[in-house]
Design a protein around this motif. Structure first.
Motif, PDB file in Angstrom:
ATOM      1  N   LYS A  23       0.796  -1.237   0.000  1.00  0.00           N
ATOM      2  CA  LYS A  23       0.000   0.000   0.000  1.00  0.00           C
ATOM      3  C   LYS A  23       0.830   1.288   0.000  1.00  0.00           C
ATOM      4  N   LEU A  24       2.139   1.179  -0.166  1.00  0.00           N
ATOM      5  CA  LEU A  24       2.941   2.403  -0.132  1.00  0.00           C
ATOM      6  C   LEU A  24       2.621   3.313  -1.309  1.00  0.00           C
ATOM      7  N   CYS A  25       2.304   2.725  -2.452  1.00  0.00           N
ATOM      8  CA  CYS A  25       1.988   3.544  -3.631  1.00  0.00           C
ATOM      9  C   CYS A  25       0.717   4.349  -3.375  1.00  0.00           C
ATOM     10  N   ILE A  26      -0.213   3.754  -2.667  1.00  0.00           N
ATOM     11  CA  ILE A  26      -1.482   4.441  -2.395  1.00  0.00           C
ATOM     12  C   ILE A  26      -1.235   5.687  -1.546  1.00  0.00           C
ATOM     13  N   GLY A  27      -0.375   5.531  -0.553  1.00  0.00           N
ATOM     14  CA  GLY A  27      -0.092   6.653   0.351  1.00  0.00           C
ATOM     15  C   GLY A  27       0.577   7.828  -0.328  1.00  0.00           C
ATOM     16  N   VAL A  28       1.404   7.567  -1.347  1.00  0.00           N
ATOM     17  CA  VAL A  28       2.150   8.677  -1.952  1.00  0.00           C
ATOM     18  C   VAL A  28       1.446   9.280  -3.165  1.00  0.00           C
ATOM     19  N   PRO A  30      -0.494  11.555  -5.243  1.00  0.00           N
ATOM     20  CA  PRO A  30      -1.119  12.853  -4.955  1.00  0.00           C
ATOM     21  C   PRO A  30      -2.557  12.951  -5.469  1.00  0.00           C
ATOM     22  N   LYS A  31      -2.917  12.099  -6.396  1.00  0.00           N
ATOM     23  CA  LYS A  31      -4.261  12.161  -6.972  1.00  0.00           C
ATOM     24  C   LYS A  31      -5.198  11.103  -6.413  1.00  0.00           C
ATOM     25  N   GLY A  32      -4.662  10.217  -5.594  1.00  0.00           N
ATOM     26  CA  GLY A  32      -5.506   9.176  -5.015  1.00  0.00           C
ATOM     27  C   GLY A  32      -6.142   8.269  -6.040  1.00  0.00           C
ATOM     28  N   VAL A  33      -5.365   7.905  -7.064  1.00  0.00           N
ATOM     29  CA  VAL A  33      -5.957   7.103  -8.138  1.00  0.00           C
ATOM     30  C   VAL A  33      -5.469   5.647  -8.109  1.00  0.00           C
ATOM     31  N   ILE A  34      -4.932   5.222  -6.942  1.00  0.00           N
ATOM     32  CA  ILE A  34      -4.539   3.814  -6.789  1.00  0.00           C
ATOM     33  C   ILE A  34      -5.331   3.258  -5.608  1.00  0.00           C
ATOM     34  N   ASP A  35      -5.809   2.055  -5.759  1.00  0.00           N
ATOM     35  CA  ASP A  35      -6.547   1.425  -4.659  1.00  0.00           C
ATOM     36  C   ASP A  35      -6.090  -0.022  -4.522  1.00  0.00           C
ATOM     37  N   ILE A  36      -6.568  -0.669  -3.479  1.00  0.00           N
ATOM     38  CA  ILE A  36      -6.166  -2.055  -3.238  1.00  0.00           C
ATOM     39  C   ILE A  36      -7.299  -2.972  -3.674  1.00  0.00           C
ATOM     40  N   SER A  37      -6.957  -4.041  -4.321  1.00  0.00           N
ATOM     41  CA  SER A  37      -7.960  -4.951  -4.873  1.00  0.00           C
ATOM     42  C   SER A  37      -8.518  -5.864  -3.789  1.00  0.00           C
ATOM     43  N   LEU A  60       5.857   9.088  -8.456  1.00  0.00           N
ATOM     44  CA  LEU A  60       6.136   8.918  -7.024  1.00  0.00           C
ATOM     45  C   LEU A  60       5.809   7.491  -6.578  1.00  0.00           C
ATOM     46  N   CYS A  61       4.759   6.913  -7.152  1.00  0.00           N
ATOM     47  CA  CYS A  61       4.406   5.531  -6.799  1.00  0.00           C
ATOM     48  C   CYS A  61       5.521   4.565  -7.188  1.00  0.00           C
ATOM     49  N   PHE A  62       6.168   4.866  -8.331  1.00  0.00           N
ATOM     50  CA  PHE A  62       7.257   3.988  -8.780  1.00  0.00           C
ATOM     51  C   PHE A  62       8.377   3.949  -7.743  1.00  0.00           C
ATOM     52  N   TYR A  63       8.738   5.133  -7.216  1.00  0.00           N
ATOM     53  CA  TYR A  63       9.842   5.175  -6.258  1.00  0.00           C
ATOM     54  C   TYR A  63       9.426   4.716  -4.865  1.00  0.00           C
ATOM     55  N   ALA A  64       8.124   4.823  -4.559  1.00  0.00           N
ATOM     56  CA  ALA A  64       7.653   4.340  -3.257  1.00  0.00           C
ATOM     57  C   ALA A  64       7.500   2.828  -3.253  1.00  0.00           C
TER      58      ALA A  64
ATOM     59  N   GLY B 188      11.083   7.798   3.893  1.00  0.00           N
ATOM     60  CA  GLY B 188       9.777   7.938   4.532  1.00  0.00           C
ATOM     61  C   GLY B 188       8.717   8.361   3.540  1.00  0.00           C
ATOM     62  N   ASP B 189       8.498   9.672   3.404  1.00  0.00           N
ATOM     63  CA  ASP B 189       7.503  10.131   2.431  1.00  0.00           C
ATOM     64  C   ASP B 189       8.178  10.404   1.086  1.00  0.00           C
ATOM     65  N   SER B 190       7.393  10.892   0.140  1.00  0.00           N
ATOM     66  CA  SER B 190       7.922  11.070  -1.214  1.00  0.00           C
ATOM     67  C   SER B 190       9.085  12.055  -1.274  1.00  0.00           C
ATOM     68  N   LYS B 191       8.972  13.123  -0.482  1.00  0.00           N
ATOM     69  CA  LYS B 191      10.065  14.101  -0.483  1.00  0.00           C
ATOM     70  C   LYS B 191      11.364  13.449  -0.023  1.00  0.00           C
TER      71      LYS B 191
END
Lengths: 76, 471
Positions: A23-28, A30-37, A60-64, B188-191
């Protein structure tokens, strides 16, 4: 969504079989367009999935994401 | 169009990884190692260095670095990655050497190597993944575990007065004059993550440009060890860990050390190494004394009887004869009185392993050694027994047993200390390995105290005679 829109708008692809559902991608996102199945993948994780709209291609999701190949970001 | 995806510095498939899943890592869901691996792989591609990178894997969860990165690899003993990195970098200055270590590896067992590599200013890049716990072994307290943090070995939390304080390694490294660049980042966060990405690239760029030692401490998460899910672990990292481990640059002299790192390292030259070690000389010698049969010997007795010296001496005689020779001792902590043995190989060919499990020559100077090793001697082999000390010496079917009261003979010659030289004579006579005159000359040149040469020669001759008489 038709083909011409897909070609101009950024989007992500999440490989459901490579996702561990952390769920790290969901948290980062910014548009909230990822969800968990609600479905389980072959490794018994609930994988993340893209809602199919409003991605900005920020990656950002890629790096998270801790998995090397689970997320691919395309920004036309 | 910009596509952000798995960097090509990762293998397409992780074929070295066991199990069915060859495209995912072995890390737990939400683990920070994956993020850091990804950013390193990306930097390797962008800097064009993956073909000359050597990745040193530590002991810890990231021990399997070689599953993932498509580059050179070396596995180091626990904590020794910076020492191994030093060797690789000095031998191959063109290599980009990454020492990737966790907190247990770097800040506990490897503290000495870490500090000294930094203090020497080795031109390497160290990535220190600090998640404040021992992950692989099951979540025990690490040197960087925070006060109050519960772990398997601090179930009530780390207590300052009992366990000490978390070690701030980046701050310590930054005090060393030779270090070039020291920063602490977090995922931690994206930044934080994007800052970490920048620091990783800078630390590698520094090495490419020969700017010296770079150290990046990366605060990371261990959701399994911390007993949290992925997002909670990232939150805890941001809220709690960064209080104890402040983020930022602690030292940066990168700009003052451009392309002018102080150590001019001579490129590695195998020929020079061989010349230095004297290797190749044996082959170059025109005259080799032929060896009737390869000797794989075991010498065993009590410490202090000269059994190890005997093995060494036989090996030296072999080297003088232009043969390949190896000698390796095995003994307990006692200087005297413990049991000791050594293995010796003599061959006209190169020797692969110095160990001897199945000797064709066994020389024993006490009863326990005979009982321990006689059964290992191959059919057709020879067992030489000092019967002054070994009281019970049965027959061993298929093996020749040579009985010689070596210590008694040595005592007659002058001192029991030369019993091993008596045995040397017996060995050479029994195996026909070397002409007696050659061994005598070797002895003359090897014995350090020249007034003892005659005594040793007398002992050697008695050994030859005894076997010849029996023979």
């Amino acid at each position: 969504m038709n083909d011409s829109v897909q070609a101009t708008a950024p989007f992500i692809e999440i490989d459901a079989e490579l996702c561990k559902g952390c769920k790290l991608c969901i948290g980062v996102c910014p548009k909230g367009v990822i969800d968990i199945s609600e479905k389980l993948n072959g490794s018994s994780y609930h994988p993340a999935y893209y809602l199919g709209r409003d991605c900005t291609g920020c990656a950002l999701c890629f790096y998270a994401c801790p998995e090397p190949a689970a997320i691919k970001v395309v920004k036309p | 169009m910009k596509i952000t995806e798995k960097p090509v510095a990762f293998y397409p498939e992780f074929v070295r990884k066991s199990g069915p899943h060859k495209e995912t890592t072995h890390y737990c869901p939400g683990c920070g190692h994956g993020n850091i691996h990804k950013m390193i792989a990306e930097a390797m591609v962008d800097l064009g260095i993956n073909e000359r990178t050597v990745f040193i894997s530590p002991v810890g969860c990231s021990v399997f670095g070689y599953y993932y990165f498509d580059c050179g690899h070396m596995q180091a003993a626990h904590g020794r990655a910076p020492a191994v990195a030093t060797g690789i970098k000095r031998a191959n200055p063109e290599a980009i050497v990454i020492s990737y270590q966790g907190d247990g590896d770097l800040a506990a067992i490897g503290t000495a190597e870490t500090l000294h590599a930094a203090n020497r200013g080795e031109n390497i890049t160290v990535f220190f993944v600090n998640n404040a716990i021992y992950g692989m072994t099951g979540g025990q307290m690490a040197p960087t575990t925070m006060i109050g943090q519960k772990t398997a070995t601090t179930p009530r939390g780390r207590i300052e007065s009992v366990h000490g304080n978390p070690i701030r390694v980046a701050e310590i490294i930054a005090t060393l004059p030779a270090a070039t660049y020291v920063e602490r980042v977090a995922i931690g966060d994206s930044k934080h993550i994007m800052k970490a990405r920048k620091a990783i690239r800078k630390a590698l760029t520094n090495q490419v440009e020969n700017r010296g030692y770079s150290f990046v401490e990366i605060l990371s998460t261990c959701p399994t060890g911390w007993k949290m899910d992925g997002p909670d672990a990232r939150d805890w990292l941001v809220e709690e860990m960064t209080k104890v481990f402040p983020l930022g640059v602690f030292k940066d002299e990168s700009d003052h050390r451009e392309g002018a790192w102080h150590r001019q390292v001579e490129p590695f030259d195998p020929a020079k190494r061989d010349a230095y070690l004297g290797a190749g000389e044996a082959e170059a010698k025109a005259e080799k004394l032929p060896l009737p049969a390869e000797l794989h010997c075991k010498f065993a007795g009590f410490g202090g009887q000269g059994i190890l010296t005997l093995g060494l001496f036989l090996a030296q005689v072999g080297m003088r004869a232009g043969l390949h020779a190896s000698w390796i001792p095995s003994y307990g902590p006692e200087m005297r009185g413990g049991t000791a043995n050594c293995s010796v190989n003599l061959s006209e060919r190169r020797i692969g392993s110095p160990l001897v499990d199945k000797p064709n020559l066994l020389v024993v100077m006490n009863q326990p050694s005979l009982e321990a090793f006689a059964g290992d001697v191959v059919q057709g082999g020879t067992i030489i027994v000092d019967t002054s000390i070994v009281e019970k010496c049965p027959e061993y079917p298929g093996r020749r047993v040579v009985r010689i009261p070596a210590t008694g003979i040595a005592d007659e010659v002058g001192t029991p200390k030369v019993a091993n030289v008596v045995l040397l004579g017996a060995i050479c006579a029994a195996t026909g390995a070397f002409p007696q005159a050659f061994v005598e000359q070797s002895l003359r040149e090897t014995v350090k105290k020249k007034d003892l040469v005659d005594l040793n020669l007398a002992a050697l001759r008695r050994g030859y005679e005894h076997v010849g008489d029996a023979g």
